[in-house]
Design a protein around this motif. Structure first.
Motif, PDB file in Angstrom:
ATOM      1  N   GLY A 104       8.867-124.480  74.856  1.00  0.00           N
ATOM      2  CA  GLY A 104       8.439-124.206  73.486  1.00  0.00           C
ATOM      3  C   GLY A 104       9.516-123.557  72.647  1.00  0.00           C
ATOM      4  N   ASP A 105      10.773-123.597  73.103  1.00  0.00           N
ATOM      5  CA  ASP A 105      11.878-122.972  72.369  1.00  0.00           C
ATOM      6  C   ASP A 105      12.429-123.971  71.352  1.00  0.00           C
ATOM      7  OD1 ASP A 105      14.081-121.598  71.434  1.00  0.00           O
ATOM      8  OD2 ASP A 105      14.785-120.976  73.424  1.00  0.00           O
ATOM      9  N   ILE A 106      11.738-124.087  70.232  1.00  0.00           N
ATOM     10  CA  ILE A 106      12.111-125.057  69.195  1.00  0.00           C
ATOM     11  C   ILE A 106      13.442-124.673  68.545  1.00  0.00           C
ATOM     12  CG2 ILE A 106      11.403-126.122  67.009  1.00  0.00           C
ATOM     13  CD1 ILE A 106       9.780-126.925  69.516  1.00  0.00           C
ATOM     14  N   SER A 107      13.697-123.382  68.399  1.00  0.00           N
ATOM     15  CA  SER A 107      14.937-122.921  67.779  1.00  0.00           C
ATOM     16  C   SER A 107      16.155-123.402  68.553  1.00  0.00           C
ATOM     17  CB  SER A 107      14.934-121.391  67.680  1.00  0.00           C
ATOM     18  OG  SER A 107      16.161-120.926  67.147  1.00  0.00           O
ATOM     19  N   LEU A 108      16.142-123.227  69.882  1.00  0.00           N
ATOM     20  CA  LEU A 108      17.276-123.663  70.696  1.00  0.00           C
ATOM     21  C   LEU A 108      17.405-125.183  70.683  1.00  0.00           C
ATOM     22  CD1 LEU A 108      19.592-123.052  72.623  1.00  0.00           C
ATOM     23  CD2 LEU A 108      17.948-123.037  74.520  1.00  0.00           C
ATOM     24  N   ALA A 109      16.279-125.883  70.814  1.00  0.00           N
ATOM     25  CA  ALA A 109      16.319-127.343  70.774  1.00  0.00           C
ATOM     26  C   ALA A 109      16.888-127.833  69.438  1.00  0.00           C
ATOM     27  CB  ALA A 109      14.917-127.916  70.990  1.00  0.00           C
ATOM     28  N   ARG A 110      16.495-127.166  68.366  1.00  0.00           N
ATOM     29  CA  ARG A 110      16.967-127.560  67.038  1.00  0.00           C
ATOM     30  C   ARG A 110      18.475-127.345  66.901  1.00  0.00           C
ATOM     31  NH1 ARG A 110      13.833-125.692  61.520  1.00  0.00           N
ATOM     32  NH2 ARG A 110      15.131-126.806  60.011  1.00  0.00           N
ATOM     33  N   GLU A 111      18.977-126.229  67.434  1.00  0.00           N
ATOM     34  CA  GLU A 111      20.416-125.966  67.363  1.00  0.00           C
ATOM     35  C   GLU A 111      21.198-126.977  68.185  1.00  0.00           C
ATOM     36  OE1 GLU A 111      22.178-122.014  67.096  1.00  0.00           O
ATOM     37  OE2 GLU A 111      20.201-121.209  67.581  1.00  0.00           O
ATOM     38  N   MET A 112      20.693-127.326  69.354  1.00  0.00           N
ATOM     39  CA  MET A 112      21.407-128.280  70.195  1.00  0.00           C
ATOM     40  C   MET A 112      21.365-129.697  69.622  1.00  0.00           C
ATOM     41  SD  MET A 112      20.716-127.214  74.154  1.00  0.00           S
ATOM     42  CE  MET A 112      21.510-125.759  74.860  1.00  0.00           C
ATOM     43  N   LEU A 113      20.239-130.056  69.016  1.00  0.00           N
ATOM     44  CA  LEU A 113      20.115-131.383  68.411  1.00  0.00           C
ATOM     45  C   LEU A 113      20.884-131.498  67.099  1.00  0.00           C
ATOM     46  CD1 LEU A 113      16.320-132.080  69.017  1.00  0.00           C
ATOM     47  CD2 LEU A 113      18.197-133.490  69.873  1.00  0.00           C
ATOM     48  N   GLY A 114      20.978-130.377  66.377  1.00  0.00           N
ATOM     49  CA  GLY A 114      21.566-130.424  65.044  1.00  0.00           C
ATOM     50  C   GLY A 114      20.569-130.896  64.004  1.00  0.00           C
ATOM     51  N   ARG A 115      19.316-130.957  64.384  1.00  0.00           N
ATOM     52  CA  ARG A 115      18.220-131.341  63.497  1.00  0.00           C
ATOM     53  C   ARG A 115      16.922-130.919  64.189  1.00  0.00           C
ATOM     54  NH1 ARG A 115      19.475-135.566  66.618  1.00  0.00           N
ATOM     55  NH2 ARG A 115      17.763-136.715  67.590  1.00  0.00           N
ATOM     56  N   CYS A 116      15.823-131.058  63.515  1.00  0.00           N
ATOM     57  CA  CYS A 116      14.544-130.711  64.138  1.00  0.00           C
ATOM     58  C   CYS A 116      14.183-131.728  65.222  1.00  0.00           C
ATOM     59  CB  CYS A 116      13.417-130.700  63.103  1.00  0.00           C
ATOM     60  SG  CYS A 116      13.552-129.398  61.881  1.00  0.00           S
ATOM     61  N   PRO A 117      13.647-131.260  66.353  1.00  0.00           N
ATOM     62  CA  PRO A 117      13.050-132.223  67.282  1.00  0.00           C
ATOM     63  C   PRO A 117      11.863-132.891  66.604  1.00  0.00           C
ATOM     64  CG  PRO A 117      12.481-129.979  67.927  1.00  0.00           C
ATOM     65  CD  PRO A 117      13.473-129.860  66.803  1.00  0.00           C
ATOM     66  N   CYS A 118      11.504-134.066  67.050  1.00  0.00           N
ATOM     67  CA  CYS A 118      10.397-134.754  66.387  1.00  0.00           C
ATOM     68  C   CYS A 118       9.562-135.536  67.392  1.00  0.00           C
ATOM     69  CB  CYS A 118      10.900-135.676  65.275  1.00  0.00           C
ATOM     70  SG  CYS A 118      11.838-137.091  65.858  1.00  0.00           S
ATOM     71  N   LEU A 119       8.348-135.828  66.974  1.00  0.00           N
ATOM     72  CA  LEU A 119       7.461-136.738  67.694  1.00  0.00           C
ATOM     73  C   LEU A 119       7.124-137.884  66.749  1.00  0.00           C
ATOM     74  CD1 LEU A 119       4.856-134.557  69.657  1.00  0.00           C
ATOM     75  CD2 LEU A 119       6.623-136.035  70.605  1.00  0.00           C
ATOM     76  N   CYS A 120       7.155-139.093  67.273  1.00  0.00           N
ATOM     77  CA  CYS A 120       6.815-140.236  66.429  1.00  0.00           C
ATOM     78  C   CYS A 120       5.690-141.015  67.087  1.00  0.00           C
ATOM     79  CB  CYS A 120       8.032-141.126  66.207  1.00  0.00           C
ATOM     80  SG  CYS A 120       8.697-141.846  67.717  1.00  0.00           S
ATOM     81  N   GLY A 121       4.969-141.754  66.282  1.00  0.00           N
ATOM     82  CA  GLY A 121       3.890-142.567  66.811  1.00  0.00           C
ATOM     83  C   GLY A 121       3.004-143.111  65.719  1.00  0.00           C
ATOM     84  N   LYS A 122       2.006-143.884  66.133  1.00  0.00           N
ATOM     85  CA  LYS A 122       1.070-144.484  65.188  1.00  0.00           C
ATOM     86  C   LYS A 122      -0.163-143.603  65.058  1.00  0.00           C
ATOM     87  CE  LYS A 122       0.465-148.936  65.154  1.00  0.00           C
ATOM     88  NZ  LYS A 122       0.051-150.332  65.486  1.00  0.00           N
ATOM     89  N   VAL A 123      -0.680-143.484  63.829  1.00  0.00           N
ATOM     90  CA  VAL A 123      -1.893-142.709  63.580  1.00  0.00           C
ATOM     91  C   VAL A 123      -3.101-143.547  63.995  1.00  0.00           C
ATOM     92  CG1 VAL A 123      -3.321-141.538  61.858  1.00  0.00           C
ATOM     93  CG2 VAL A 123      -0.823-141.447  61.687  1.00  0.00           C
ATOM     94  N   VAL A 124      -3.918-142.972  64.897  1.00  0.00           N
ATOM     95  CA  VAL A 124      -5.100-143.673  65.412  1.00  0.00           C
ATOM     96  C   VAL A 124      -6.331-142.800  65.185  1.00  0.00           C
ATOM     97  CG1 VAL A 124      -3.773-144.927  67.150  1.00  0.00           C
ATOM     98  CG2 VAL A 124      -4.754-142.698  67.729  1.00  0.00           C
ATOM     99  N   SER A 125      -7.492-143.391  65.345  1.00  0.00           N
ATOM    100  CA  SER A 125      -8.726-142.623  65.153  1.00  0.00           C
ATOM    101  C   SER A 125      -8.938-141.667  66.316  1.00  0.00           C
ATOM    102  CB  SER A 125      -9.925-143.567  65.018  1.00  0.00           C
ATOM    103  OG  SER A 125     -10.050-144.359  66.179  1.00  0.00           O
ATOM    104  N   GLY A 126      -9.565-140.525  66.022  1.00  0.00           N
ATOM    105  CA  GLY A 126      -9.859-139.533  67.041  1.00  0.00           C
ATOM    106  C   GLY A 126     -11.331-139.163  67.033  1.00  0.00           C
ATOM    107  N   GLU A 127     -11.619-137.918  67.377  1.00  0.00           N
ATOM    108  CA  GLU A 127     -13.011-137.475  67.453  1.00  0.00           C
ATOM    109  C   GLU A 127     -13.580-137.078  66.087  1.00  0.00           C
ATOM    110  OE1 GLU A 127     -13.854-135.486  71.659  1.00  0.00           O
ATOM    111  OE2 GLU A 127     -12.366-134.349  70.534  1.00  0.00           O
ATOM    112  N   GLN A 128     -12.724-137.023  65.061  1.00  0.00           N
ATOM    113  CA  GLN A 128     -13.141-136.647  63.706  1.00  0.00           C
ATOM    114  C   GLN A 128     -13.586-135.175  63.637  1.00  0.00           C
ATOM    115  OE1 GLN A 128     -12.773-138.989  61.243  1.00  0.00           O
ATOM    116  NE2 GLN A 128     -12.031-140.352  62.824  1.00  0.00           N
ATOM    117  N   ARG A 129     -13.257-134.392  64.652  1.00  0.00           N
ATOM    118  CA  ARG A 129     -13.717-133.007  64.655  1.00  0.00           C
ATOM    119  C   ARG A 129     -12.954-132.150  63.638  1.00  0.00           C
ATOM    120  NH1 ARG A 129     -14.231-132.351  69.785  1.00  0.00           N
ATOM    121  NH2 ARG A 129     -16.500-132.432  69.901  1.00  0.00           N
ATOM    122  N   GLY A 130     -11.670-132.466  63.428  1.00  0.00           N
ATOM    123  CA  GLY A 130     -10.893-131.696  62.463  1.00  0.00           C
ATOM    124  C   GLY A 130     -11.498-131.742  61.079  1.00  0.00           C
TER     125      GLY A 130
END
Length: 311
Positions: A171-197
């Motif tokens: 969970g060390d986003i700061s270190l990952a960001r410094e090593m990458l030189g940019r923010c780490p990211c997650l990519c994917g397609k938006v799908v339906s969920g439980e609608q609880r949010g």
């Protein structure tokens, strides 16, 4: 940028960068920057040779390897930094059994290579026996130059794809960001969920992340994305919904602040700004909603800080 699958019948002269380039992190970028400078000096393009699938997935299929970037994202970054040619070469058992010299003769020389750029720990040939020193000796024999980038570090830690995976797992986003030189990211397609949010007052986009990609440690994160040219901020939960389920497959849900729109079926790349808190189970719905409101306020502060810094 040209993307060529397999070995071409006739390759134009180039400076060639060799490596896995998973994440295209700061060390990779410095290697590519050196290659670009040499390519400009010679008046030829910088090329990159990339194997797919990742060699470890062929050599050690029993070991789980989570990658930092998809093939598409890696190619996008290559184009962004100025790579002229990318050779995509299928990695097979037959290729893995080549001796280091066979690799040079059959692959490197077929790409009309004038100069090679590698990192200090690059290995090639059967069982990874070939080293950068060996590559230099082959260069003297076959007529190409070799430049070796030494280890690059941030905060006293050597930059590597493995180190970035460890940082994300912690969970060390700061270190990952410094090593990458940019923010780490997650990519994917938006799908339906439980609608609880939506029922809780914090509608979420459920992200279907491609298999084999690295996820950060479970928890809540401040994030941003770009959708139809607009930068949108929000908070992302990676977890198993322990308040509602005793057992549940991990999911990625993103609530975007001050945003309304239909995201179903859209492909998103979500940049992770910072970790806000651990995943936890709440006593009841009201406690969860109160925490979500606090998370949203903290995510909004990140958004306001970034917007202020860009003015």
């Amino acid at each position: 940028m040209q993307v060529i699958e397999g070995l071409p019948d006739k390759a134009e002269p180039s400076v060639l960068a060799l490596g896995n380039f998973d994440g295209v992190h700061q060390g990779h970028r410095r290697l590519l920057a050196g290659g670009l400078a040499e390519a400009r000096r010679q008046g030829i393009p910088l090329a990159v040779l990339v194997f797919y699938p990742h060699p470890w997935r062929v050599l050690f299929p029993e070991r789980e390897l989570k990658l930092l970037t998809t093939q598409q994202e890696r190619l996008r970054i290559f184009a962004e930094v100025g790579v002229g040619i990318v050779y995509l070469l299928p990695f097979t058992r037959q290729l893995a059994e080549m001796t280091p010299e066979q690799f040079v003769r059959d692959i490197v020389l077929s790409l009309n290579t004038r100069h090679i750029m590698v990192g200090f720990n690059y290995s090639f040939g059967s069982k990874g026996m070939g080293t950068p020193a060996d590559l230099s000796l082959f260069g003297e024999r076959y007529g190409f130059k070799v430049s070796v980038l030494q280890a690059q570090a941030v905060k006293g830690k050597v930059i590597s794809s493995s180190a970035i995976r460890r940082a994300l797992s912690a969970g060390d986003i700061s270190l990952a960001r410094e090593m990458l030189g940019r923010c780490p990211c997650l990519c994917g397609k938006v799908v339906s969920g439980e609608q609880r949010g939506r029922q809780l007052g914090f509608p979420t986009a459920n992200l279907l992340v491609p298999p084999g990609l690295m996820w950060p440690k479970r928890g809540v994160y401040a994030v941003r994305t770009v959708f139809t040219g607009r930068t949108v901020y929000g908070m992302m939960n990676i977890g198993m919904k322990p308040t509602f389920h005793a057992q549940y497959s991990p999911t990625v849900e993103v609530h975007f602040i001050d945003f309304e729109g239909d995201l179903y079926g859209k492909e998103l790349s979500v940049s992770i700004l910072e970790r806000l808190r651990d995943e936890r189970k709440f006593a009841d719905i009201s406690e969860l909603k109160e925490q979500l409101a606090q998370d949203a306020r903290r995510a909004r502060r990140w958004a306001d800080g970034e917007k202020g810094a860009s003015r």
